[in-house]
Design an enzyme around this catalytic site. Structure first.
Site, PDB file in Angstrom:
ATOM      1  N   GLU A  29       0.836  -1.190   0.000  1.00  0.00           N
ATOM      2  CA  GLU A  29       0.000   0.000   0.000  1.00  0.00           C
ATOM      3  C   GLU A  29       0.879   1.251   0.000  1.00  0.00           C
ATOM      4  O   GLU A  29       1.736   1.397   0.878  1.00  0.00           O
ATOM      5  CB  GLU A  29      -0.914  -0.007   1.226  1.00  0.00           C
ATOM      6  CG  GLU A  29      -1.919  -1.146   1.176  1.00  0.00           C
ATOM      7  CD  GLU A  29      -2.478  -1.530   2.550  1.00  0.00           C
ATOM      8  OE1 GLU A  29      -2.330  -0.749   3.493  1.00  0.00           O
ATOM      9  OE2 GLU A  29      -3.039  -2.634   2.654  1.00  0.00           O
ATOM     10  N   GLU A  60      -4.456  -6.557   2.875  1.00  0.00           N
ATOM     11  CA  GLU A  60      -3.222  -7.163   3.385  1.00  0.00           C
ATOM     12  C   GLU A  60      -3.124  -8.650   3.074  1.00  0.00           C
ATOM     13  O   GLU A  60      -2.050  -9.153   2.705  1.00  0.00           O
ATOM     14  CB  GLU A  60      -3.085  -6.928   4.898  1.00  0.00           C
ATOM     15  CG  GLU A  60      -2.673  -5.508   5.268  1.00  0.00           C
ATOM     16  CD  GLU A  60      -3.799  -4.491   5.169  1.00  0.00           C
ATOM     17  OE1 GLU A  60      -4.962  -4.911   4.995  1.00  0.00           O
ATOM     18  OE2 GLU A  60      -3.517  -3.284   5.254  1.00  0.00           O
ATOM     19  N   ASP A  85       0.947  -4.033  12.906  1.00  0.00           N
ATOM     20  CA  ASP A  85      -0.365  -4.400  13.441  1.00  0.00           C
ATOM     21  C   ASP A  85      -1.241  -5.053  12.371  1.00  0.00           C
ATOM     22  O   ASP A  85      -2.119  -5.846  12.683  1.00  0.00           O
ATOM     23  CB  ASP A  85      -1.075  -3.149  13.948  1.00  0.00           C
ATOM     24  CG  ASP A  85      -0.175  -2.303  14.844  1.00  0.00           C
ATOM     25  OD1 ASP A  85      -0.406  -2.290  16.049  1.00  0.00           O
ATOM     26  OD2 ASP A  85       0.778  -1.683  14.323  1.00  0.00           O
ATOM     27  N   PHE A  86      -1.014  -4.662  11.121  1.00  0.00           N
ATOM     28  CA  PHE A  86      -1.869  -5.176  10.043  1.00  0.00           C
ATOM     29  C   PHE A  86      -1.452  -6.584   9.609  1.00  0.00           C
ATOM     30  O   PHE A  86      -2.101  -7.188   8.755  1.00  0.00           O
ATOM     31  CB  PHE A  86      -1.875  -4.237   8.842  1.00  0.00           C
ATOM     32  CG  PHE A  86      -2.122  -2.783   9.154  1.00  0.00           C
ATOM     33  CD1 PHE A  86      -2.776  -2.396  10.320  1.00  0.00           C
ATOM     34  CD2 PHE A  86      -1.702  -1.786   8.291  1.00  0.00           C
ATOM     35  CE1 PHE A  86      -2.993  -1.054  10.612  1.00  0.00           C
ATOM     36  CE2 PHE A  86      -1.917  -0.444   8.572  1.00  0.00           C
ATOM     37  CZ  PHE A  86      -2.557  -0.071   9.734  1.00  0.00           C
ATOM     38  N   HIS A 129      -1.718   0.776  16.019  1.00  0.00           N
ATOM     39  CA  HIS A 129      -0.616   1.170  15.136  1.00  0.00           C
ATOM     40  C   HIS A 129       0.720   1.194  15.877  1.00  0.00           C
ATOM     41  O   HIS A 129       1.625   1.930  15.488  1.00  0.00           O
ATOM     42  CB  HIS A 129      -0.868   2.557  14.538  1.00  0.00           C
ATOM     43  CG  HIS A 129      -1.968   2.631  13.533  1.00  0.00           C
ATOM     44  ND1 HIS A 129      -3.283   2.546  13.870  1.00  0.00           N
ATOM     45  CD2 HIS A 129      -1.952   2.772  12.181  1.00  0.00           C
ATOM     46  CE1 HIS A 129      -4.033   2.649  12.781  1.00  0.00           C
ATOM     47  NE2 HIS A 129      -3.252   2.781  11.742  1.00  0.00           N
TER      48      HIS A 129
HETATM   49  C1  LIG Z   1      -6.065  -2.716   7.626  1.00  0.00           C
HETATM   50  C2  LIG Z   1      -5.416  -1.421   7.381  1.00  0.00           C
HETATM   51  N1  LIG Z   1      -4.610  -1.287   6.324  1.00  0.00           N
HETATM   52  C3  LIG Z   1      -4.006  -0.118   6.079  1.00  0.00           C
HETATM   53  C4  LIG Z   1      -4.189   0.945   6.913  1.00  0.00           C
HETATM   54  C5  LIG Z   1      -3.469   2.248   6.652  1.00  0.00           C
HETATM   55  N2  LIG Z   1      -4.448   3.230   6.179  1.00  0.00           N
HETATM   56  C6  LIG Z   1      -5.049   4.086   7.019  1.00  0.00           C
HETATM   57  S1  LIG Z   1      -6.223   5.001   6.262  1.00  0.00           S
HETATM   58  C7  LIG Z   1      -5.898   4.268   4.778  1.00  0.00           C
HETATM   59  C8  LIG Z   1      -6.677   4.683   3.568  1.00  0.00           C
HETATM   60  C9  LIG Z   1      -8.105   4.396   3.715  1.00  0.00           C
HETATM   61  O1  LIG Z   1      -8.767   4.779   2.546  1.00  0.00           O
HETATM   62  P1  LIG Z   1     -10.330   4.949   2.552  1.00  0.00           P
HETATM   63  O2  LIG Z   1     -10.975   3.724   3.092  1.00  0.00           O
HETATM   64  O3  LIG Z   1     -10.734   5.382   1.210  1.00  0.00           O
HETATM   65  O4  LIG Z   1     -10.591   6.105   3.621  1.00  0.00           O
HETATM   66  P2  LIG Z   1     -10.117   7.639   3.551  1.00  0.00           P
HETATM   67  O5  LIG Z   1      -8.817   7.736   4.268  1.00  0.00           O
HETATM   68  O6  LIG Z   1     -10.032   8.019   2.142  1.00  0.00           O
HETATM   69  O7  LIG Z   1     -11.189   8.381   4.287  1.00  0.00           O
HETATM   70  C10 LIG Z   1      -4.902   3.318   4.895  1.00  0.00           C
HETATM   71  C11 LIG Z   1      -4.386   2.504   3.796  1.00  0.00           C
HETATM   72  C12 LIG Z   1      -5.023   0.765   8.029  1.00  0.00           C
HETATM   73  N3  LIG Z   1      -5.218   1.714   8.929  1.00  0.00           N
HETATM   74  N4  LIG Z   1      -5.632  -0.425   8.236  1.00  0.00           N
END
Ligand SMILES: Cc1ncc(C[n+]2csc(CCOP(=O)(O)OP(=O)(O)O)c2C)c(N)n1
Ligand SMILES: Cc1ncc(C[n+]2csc(CCOP(=O)(O)OP(=O)(O)O)c2C)c(N)n1
Ligand SMILES: [Mg+2]
Ligand SMILES: [Mg+2]
Lengths: 324, 318, 324, 318
Positions: A29, A60, A85-86, A129
């Site tokens: 990611e 993941e 954590d993921f 996290h």
């Molecule tokens: C399981 C997991 N994978 C990756 C992350 C890291 N992460 C935090 S927010 C995010 C993007 C989320 O995108 P979206 O669902 O579109 O929400 P937005 O931030 O655009 O509101 C990521 C990849 C996470 N918190 N949890």
């Protein structure tokens, strides 16, 4: 020697290996256009293009499964899981697939893949996290793991991991990403499975992992003034573990302090302590001391977080107890 | 279609049937450790699909994998030996029924985790795309697997990157004891293809030619770089979930009987006779031959030695 | 006293609690019409109906997440994960959600839920259906866990788990499901966090978990004839751990053998060994012995499987080493 | 629609905007530990949806949760105190921005795991069904979350059991740096509703009334026992992914500017003025009032004590 950050050392290691072997590819990611959430992959997308540096969906399990498929096809994927954590979301693919397929297939399928992820609290990132989940992997046959403690270590261990024919998890440390350190410009490979004595000493041995190595070294310098001589071992590899280096040191000092940032209960320090007891029972002049996280999730507020995670003062307390 | 292809398909279907019957026999006679999940009643799917594949195309399979493996050319001796835990088995006894793999034949392995191979298939397909080697991946799974998160993540990747994958959903109406209608609201799993913007098709999984035709188009699409296709094959497993399950606690005898009437082998045989591809005696001879092959495999397996206990420590970290 | 199987004891425990408290509900794969893959929930669907006994889709993360939602709403869900290996698919929900939400919310949200699953090899179920992954949960703050060793224990511990206001994982054992044992007809509750001395002895202490308790007891009877007196402790609870009972026994015997079916490396026996060293260093007259799985996945073929899993002979060897 | 509802919605939207601006301010002045993900630009969604909810209806939220929480009635003082790690915060400093919860208001919690709350929502909804208490669950998540396995498993359960859930997908086009088109092939996440046989609708997420209307129907369906609805709201986050991300490395300034022009608050204000619901001076007064409330919250938070270090060991196993 030139100094670069831990994050830079990571992207340098990956870039070098990608130049050497076109089978090496990176997925995860935000590893591409953004250059990594922790800026550990900057420049790679630009140099190698989107065919070899893949931004993935937020999946993941998918990322690890996809890396496994690539490895089965003879490629050498590096999969990044943004926060340790993921890993929880990919445990089936890691534990039931990646770590087992070679064994289950009677050795017919090899899995040269790397999972890069991280551990570590200290940034007020709260409970989801901040975990240091590496010890689970000690308990998971079929997969190697390393915990680099500095820019030099991360470069050398990551490069070795990429060239390894086994699956390897590289546990980086969030608090180290921006730390600088000396990294040779020439080829730098650190073998997996070998610990390093970072400082020699005679009174007590500290075996430390990841960012705790730096803390322990600083402590050793500090306590030297009091005439306390600490030997500091950087464990470097979780699996395979270099038991010999630890045992040899304990034979010399008779005292052992184990420092690891994961939750103490059920963690790697318990395994090392037990191993030492099994192999050098008679050399121990004092109970082994463990320093690690309290038995709670990581709280958000800095005052609370500081209270539960290990630090130099806590290591010092343990050292003093061990030599009393 | 060439007669030789039709005959090959019948032969493979019959091989699967006899192989599975022998497994059941071996099991009930106490010669088999653990369990196995039989494919009886679903033979047309594996065969109809795999007939479109070349040796170096790849498949991923499931807990109910014997049929896929045989259709992809798996060696009966090595399969049977593995199923009963012998040194001569595909995995030297380490894997058993649920983990047979033969990468030389593109068989990337059965899998004991429902939907576990779907994300792996994405990686296999991505490798084809990167290497540009035209190898197609067929990913088999059941309708029950379509409710797993890995299904969603894996197919999303396959579609996003336009990978040469054919997703074959074997809808046999049950996941162990749970009827499809008690696990998902949709009737056709194929509608889920829309979530990934890929073609989704429903075919009669007991009609080997219908399966063959659908798979043919899908494999061609994959080879042409048009990305994945989702094929749902409606079928039924005749027996219980595994060799130890009578399969009667959760479904009516009438339902089972109705599906046995739709036997894919009987149906294909009639067709071949009607179309004069084979005569009844020819079919009987083919069946005799297949029976013998399977019997040879059983004998081979039985007579093979067990692995040495210490081998348990091998084949792990290199 | 009447004897029932471990599987029957489970369904009896659930039925009793469901009759007492309408908030108790059961969900999982095949727990309903089939009565459970291991027949641990027979009769429940018939008695309580599909509103309280839910067959779910094959969605382990979904099952645990759904149970968590129910618990947040004040219900007392029991979620079954058919094989312990499939915990890997639900680790995020278990570790990042269930185990942390009470803490992260500052105590505002409580999670009275039970996850029933199992451990154990011995049935030639191969690598993905034979793991004993309970030790990971020792390393996971915020969730309790128990490992019942007999029909009596499983009934008493499961009932306590259902009434507990914390999340609890109940690790049943596949090889015990069909084993019979005495279970009182009257109310039977075993407190979580208390180990039991199953047999007193003076020469050596065995602390065993789950099905290894029975093996250890048989061994104790066998070795008694040679004049070796073994104290056998059934650990019963992984978290919280009853350290006192173990320490007291070691103070008496000075020798300790730890037996647990998980992979030895990084497992619960390392934690117990270290804890004993920390709290009773001077009482140990010999190195602590560990008996557990070899460091491999579980192979399929019975000859291989037998070789890697613990058994009575291996325990005996360890006992003889400890008392030498 | 009643004027008081319209005014309340504007007030909530403005509150979210100022609250988030204050967070940014607090962050840049170094008063905030960790990070926060701001909701600026997306205010119409949380407000349009939550205006349809009663106090005892429930919501699950995400890492980008402040807006949802405020829209559901969250206390600004306790929120701000939590965000900066104080004892008086909602979670006594244990949770921080990503884990704020207030079960008394039906706020089941923000969540740091993308898609992590979607299966939890199924359980919350199942409880409503079992208790038959009519409580509706709104489950918020981003378009990025729709590629997680948990999304699939959770919504499949919600649909299968006909639970009173409204799934609200906030499609702001990016998951951190990854544009939707680089994470899924589909353009409208709402097409995924078909996979679960539930209604799926696309609305303009910057039009609070459009969101309100769609949510109204969905909430009514839920209360009537007709099961879940999927609403995709097209929107955009103005800032970076979190307070520390400028958000410029992966998107063009023109794109951001274009979306700022579509400001949901500006648009709603104009409408209210045009429809004579509020005059400009009235809006100014409302904004002053809101600003004061937020300032009070900031002061409250700053002046509140930190928790005692030892409290870190509390609130775990009972
Ligand atoms: C399981 C997991 N994978 C990756 C992350 C890291 N992460 C935090 S927010 C995010 C993007 C989320 O995108 P979206 O669902 O579109 O929400 P937005 O931030 O655009 O509101 C990521 C990849 C996470 N918190 N949890
Ligand atoms: C992750 C996971 N969950 C549960 C199981 C147990 N299990 C084995 S097969 C099966 C049913 C699978 O149903 P389906 O996908 O329809 O395949 P079928 O057995 O009908 O061929 C289940 C639940 C498993 N092996 N893996
Ligand atoms: Mg099925
Ligand atoms: Mg987004």
């Amino acid at each position: 020697m030139r100094e670069i950050t831990y994050a830079q050392a990571i992207s340098e290691a990956i870039a070098e290996e990608m130049r050497l072997d076109e089978n090496v590819i990176l997925l995860g990611e935000d590893v591409g256009i953004l250059g990594g959430n922790f800026r550990t992959t900057t420049g790679l997308y630009e140099e190698f293009g989107e065919e070899r540096v893949l931004d993935t969906p937020i999946s993941e399990a998918g990322i690890v499964g996809c890396a496994l498929g690539l490895a089965i096809r003879g490629m050498r994927p590096i999969a990044e899981i943004m926060f340790g954590d993921f890993l929880c979301l990919a445990m089936d693919q890691i534990v039931n697939q990646v770590a087992k397929i070679r064994y289950m297939s009677g050795g017919r399928i090899r899995v040269p893949l790397v999972i890069r992820t991280n551990i570590g609290a200290g940034r007020s990132s709260a409970a989801q996290h901040s975990q240091s989940l590496h010890s689970w992997f000690l308990h998971t046959p079929g997969i190697e793991s390393v915990m680099p403690s500095s820019p030099y270590e991360v470069k050398g261990l990551l490069k070795s991991a990429i060239r390894d024919d086994n699956p390897v998890v590289v546990f980086e440390h969030k608090m180290l990403y921006n730390k600088k350190g000396e990294v040779p410009e020439k080829e730098c490979l650190i073998p997996i499975g070998i610990s390093e004595v970072k400082r020699e000493g005679g009174d007590v041995t500290i075996v430390a992992t990841s960012s705790m190595v730096g803390e322990s070294l600083e402590l050793a310098i500090q306590l030297e003034k009091e005439g306390i001589s600490i030997e500091v071992i950087d464990l470097r590899s979780l699996v395979p573990m270099d038991e010999e280096t630890i045992i040899n040191s304990v034979r010399k000092t008779g005292r052992l302090v184990l420092v690891d940032e994961g939750v103490t209960r059920g963690g790697i320090t318990a395994e090392i302590a037990t191993m030492v007891m099994e192999k050098a029972f008679d050399c121990l002049n004092a109970p082994i001391e463990r320093v690690g996280n309290e038995n709670t999730p990581i709280p958000f507020s800095p005052v609370l977080e500081r209270y539960v995670i290990p630090n130099r003062e806590k290591i010092e307390k343990a050292v003093r107890k061990a030599i009393k | 279609m060439d007669n030789s292809v039709l005959i090959d398909m019948l032969k493979k279907m019959v091989t699967i049937r006899y192989f599975e019957e022998s497994i059941y026999d071996v099991y009930t006679r106490g010669l088999m450790p653990g369990l196995a999940h039989l494919y009886i009643g679903e033979e047309a799917i594996a065969v109809g699909v795999c007939e479109n594949l070349k040796r170096d195309d790849l498949i991923t399979s499931t807990h109910r994998g014997h049929g896929h493996l045989i259709a992809k050319g798996g060696d009966l001796n090595k399969m049977m030996a593995e199923v009963i835990g012998k040194e001569t088995g595909y995995c030297k006894g380490k894997g058993g029924s649920m983990h047979i793999a033969d990468p030389d034949l593109g068989i990337i392995g059965a899998n004991g985790i429902v939907a576990g191979s779907i994300p792996i298939a994405a990686g296999l397909g991505l490798a084809s795309k990167i290497k540009n080697d035209g190898r197609v991946i067929v990913c088999f799974f059941g309708e029950g697997a379509s409710n797993q998160g890995a299904f969603h993540e894996g197919i999303n990747m396959g579609s996003l990157w336009n990978l040469p994958i054919v997703y074959v959903c074997e809808n046999n109406l049950y996941g162990i004891s749970v009827h499809q209608s008690r696990a998902q609201k949709i009737k056709d799993v194929a509608v889920r293809a829309k979530s990934y913007d890929i073609p989704g098709e429903v075919v009669d999984g007991n009609d080997v030619l219908a399966v063959y035709d659908a798979a043919k188009i899908a494999v061609e699409r994959a080879k042409e770089g048009l990305g994945p296709t989702f094929i749902e094959c409606k079928t039924y497993r005749w027996g219980g979930h595994h060799v130890g399950d009578p399969g009667t606690a959760y479904r009516a005898k009438e339902e089972v009987d109705m599906w046995k009437d739709k036997c894919p082998i009987k149906r294909f045989k009639s067709l071949l006779i009607k179309e004069r591809v084979l005569s009844e005696p020819e079919i009987e001879r083919l069946e005799e031959k297949v029976k013998k092959d399977v019997d040879v495999a059983v004998t081979f397996a039985k007579e093979s030695p067990y692995p040495l206990p210490e081998e348990a420590l091998e084949d792990i970290i290199i």
